[in-house]
Design a protein around this motif. Sequence first.
Motif, PDB file in Angstrom:
ATOM      1  N   LYS A  61       9.043 -24.776  -7.443  1.00 32.92           N
ATOM      2  CA  LYS A  61      10.103 -23.390  -7.689  1.00 32.92           C
ATOM      3  C   LYS A  61       9.264 -22.101  -7.728  1.00 32.92           C
ATOM      4  N   VAL A  62       8.256 -22.093  -6.736  1.00 30.01           N
ATOM      5  CA  VAL A  62       7.629 -20.740  -6.232  1.00 30.01           C
ATOM      6  C   VAL A  62       8.221 -20.529  -4.782  1.00 30.01           C
ATOM      7  N   SER A  63       8.633 -19.146  -4.730  1.00 31.24           N
ATOM      8  CA  SER A  63       9.233 -18.927  -3.540  1.00 31.24           C
ATOM      9  C   SER A  63       8.952 -17.585  -3.117  1.00 31.24           C
ATOM     10  N   ILE A  64       9.069 -17.327  -1.769  1.00 29.60           N
ATOM     11  CA  ILE A  64       8.866 -15.935  -1.163  1.00 29.60           C
ATOM     12  C   ILE A  64      10.402 -15.248  -1.510  1.00 29.60           C
ATOM     13  N   VAL A  65      10.362 -14.351  -2.017  1.00 37.08           N
ATOM     14  CA  VAL A  65      11.608 -13.592  -2.503  1.00 37.08           C
ATOM     15  C   VAL A  65      11.919 -12.324  -1.540  1.00 37.08           C
ATOM     16  N   GLU A  66      11.072 -11.838  -0.882  1.00 40.85           N
ATOM     17  CA  GLU A  66      11.263 -10.760   0.131  1.00 40.85           C
ATOM     18  C   GLU A  66      10.073 -10.575   1.011  1.00 40.85           C
ATOM     19  N   VAL A  67      10.271  -9.894   2.052  1.00 39.42           N
ATOM     20  CA  VAL A  67       9.154  -9.515   2.799  1.00 39.42           C
ATOM     21  C   VAL A  67       9.307  -7.878   3.076  1.00 39.42           C
ATOM     22  N   VAL A  68       8.479  -7.049   2.605  1.00 36.10           N
ATOM     23  CA  VAL A  68       8.849  -5.799   2.422  1.00 36.10           C
ATOM     24  C   VAL A  68       7.559  -4.769   3.603  1.00 36.10           C
ATOM     25  N   PRO A  69       8.325  -4.149   4.670  1.00 39.44           N
ATOM     26  CA  PRO A  69       7.456  -3.447   5.380  1.00 39.44           C
ATOM     27  C   PRO A  69       6.867  -2.358   4.684  1.00 39.44           C
ATOM     28  N   ARG A  70       5.431  -1.909   4.936  1.00 40.37           N
ATOM     29  CA  ARG A  70       4.665  -0.824   3.894  1.00 40.37           C
ATOM     30  C   ARG A  70       4.119   0.174   4.885  1.00 40.37           C
ATOM     31  N   CYS A  71       4.286   1.382   4.449  1.00 42.39           N
ATOM     32  CA  CYS A  71       3.434   2.372   5.191  1.00 42.39           C
ATOM     33  C   CYS A  71       2.148   2.722   4.622  1.00 42.39           C
ATOM     34  N   ALA A  72       0.924   1.935   4.940  1.00 45.63           N
ATOM     35  CA  ALA A  72      -0.036   2.388   4.490  1.00 45.63           C
ATOM     36  C   ALA A  72      -0.319   2.500   2.860  1.00 45.63           C
ATOM     37  N   SER A  73      -0.776   3.744   2.372  1.00 49.91           N
ATOM     38  CA  SER A  73      -0.987   3.816   0.907  1.00 49.91           C
ATOM     39  C   SER A  73       0.494   4.507   0.351  1.00 49.91           C
ATOM     40  N   THR A  74       1.571   4.866   0.876  1.00 46.88           N
ATOM     41  CA  THR A  74       2.706   5.264   0.498  1.00 46.88           C
ATOM     42  C   THR A  74       3.816   4.230  -0.223  1.00 46.88           C
ATOM     43  N   THR A  75       4.648   4.845  -0.674  1.00 52.37           N
ATOM     44  CA  THR A  75       5.568   3.766  -1.233  1.00 52.37           C
ATOM     45  C   THR A  75       6.864   3.571  -0.368  1.00 52.37           C
ATOM     46  N   ALA A  76       6.908   4.553   0.654  1.00 51.48           N
ATOM     47  CA  ALA A  76       7.907   4.514   1.387  1.00 51.48           C
ATOM     48  C   ALA A  76       8.157   3.107   2.476  1.00 51.48           C
ATOM     49  N   VAL A  77       9.217   2.789   2.836  1.00 53.72           N
ATOM     50  CA  VAL A  77       9.523   1.556   3.428  1.00 53.72           C
ATOM     51  C   VAL A  77       9.539   1.886   4.870  1.00 53.72           C
ATOM     52  N   CYS A  78       8.645   1.226   5.592  1.00 57.37           N
ATOM     53  CA  CYS A  78       8.878   1.426   7.090  1.00 57.37           C
ATOM     54  C   CYS A  78       9.473   0.344   7.811  1.00 57.37           C
ATOM     55  N   THR A  79       9.537   0.386   9.271  1.00 53.06           N
ATOM     56  CA  THR A  79      10.313  -0.640   9.869  1.00 53.06           C
ATOM     57  C   THR A  79       9.180  -1.611  10.756  1.00 53.06           C
ATOM     58  N   ASN A  80       8.091  -0.867  10.949  1.00 55.31           N
ATOM     59  CA  ASN A  80       6.901  -1.593  11.647  1.00 55.31           C
ATOM     60  C   ASN A  80       7.367  -1.764  13.198  1.00 55.31           C
ATOM     61  N   THR A  81       8.206  -1.167  13.550  1.00 53.32           N
ATOM     62  CA  THR A  81       8.869  -1.306  15.062  1.00 53.32           C
ATOM     63  C   THR A  81       8.311   0.046  15.939  1.00 53.32           C
ATOM     64  N   ASN A  82       8.088  -0.025  17.015  1.00 55.89           N
ATOM     65  CA  ASN A  82       7.834   0.917  18.067  1.00 55.89           C
ATOM     66  C   ASN A  82       6.632   1.664  17.332  1.00 55.89           C
ATOM     67  N   LEU A  83       5.567   0.909  17.108  1.00 55.93           N
ATOM     68  CA  LEU A  83       4.168   1.416  16.476  1.00 55.93           C
ATOM     69  C   LEU A  83       3.355   2.105  17.601  1.00 55.93           C
ATOM     70  N   ASN A  84       2.383   2.923  17.588  1.00 54.42           N
ATOM     71  CA  ASN A  84       1.465   3.614  18.612  1.00 54.42           C
ATOM     72  C   ASN A  84       0.617   2.226  18.670  1.00 54.42           C
ATOM     73  N   LEU A  85       0.076   2.210  20.087  1.00 50.71           N
ATOM     74  CA  LEU A  85      -1.220   1.421  19.960  1.00 50.71           C
ATOM     75  C   LEU A  85      -2.165   1.538  19.141  1.00 50.71           C
ATOM     76  N   GLY A  86      -2.876   0.369  18.690  1.00 50.48           N
ATOM     77  CA  GLY A  86      -3.798   0.505  17.891  1.00 50.48           C
ATOM     78  C   GLY A  86      -3.325   0.879  16.271  1.00 50.48           C
ATOM     79  N   GLU A  87      -2.163   1.100  16.233  1.00 50.99           N
ATOM     80  CA  GLU A  87      -1.549   1.217  14.901  1.00 50.99           C
ATOM     81  C   GLU A  87      -1.393  -0.369  14.274  1.00 50.99           C
TER      82      GLU A  87
END
Length: 259
Positions: A61-87
Amino acid sequence: TSEFSHEYTRTVSIELDDGDFGDYFAVRITEDPVFGTPVFTTMGGQSKCPGETGTSRRESKVSIVEVVPRCASTTAVCTNTNLNLGEKAHFGIRILNESPTGDTADYTLSFVKSFDEGFKCGQSGNIAGLDHFFYHTYITAIPYLKYIEIPVTFAETELCFDYKDIALQITATCERPTTRSHVYQYEVAYDSNTNMVEVKYDQLRGAENSTVIIPEISWNPSHASSSSVTINEATGLGAAAYYSGVGGGDTYYGGFEGV
């Protein structure tokens, strides 16, 4: 006329032992009707990974409950789509341990290998050319009823720029690398009328695992490269704030720092 009689006595000593502290077993002892030897049937109990047939798996009963996109050191939620090359694309894999016995657990994070069959850019499940870094592949002593978050980083290698339905999983470490548990782990059925346990020898118990799908990661090849974030790969911890705002008392196995 003479008569002879012989009487034989045989003593059989049997010792039942288990090396994992905290394991216990409810065992019924019956007598074999033909040979008179004892027959031991596990009726219940609890056992460490890999769990014994008919017992509660202490590291289940150990489970992955959520996958959250992250923006570096901020707490904002990103989409991780349409990123710059190298990002790089950053995600937090949130895990919760709900062990039936309140134990810690050891699990392994990996791709679902079956999703890497064939190669076609943009094809669902394809991971060819997707560079990745898991801050923790082997996750030890996952605490009971306490969320943890494992940072995962992805980067493109100019082979493909669009990835869809990337499947990640955690599996009980003792049951790796196979996706099926040891052969003695069978399903069981308990008959309350007869108070008997029936072992389903044709039904193997599968390995403990949990799967999550990352819907999309993409880069825009027309966008210039960017290096706005660096990761402290030596420790996996950033000098800036850890992930926060997710819930009090959470544990984080890593973080990011800005430059």
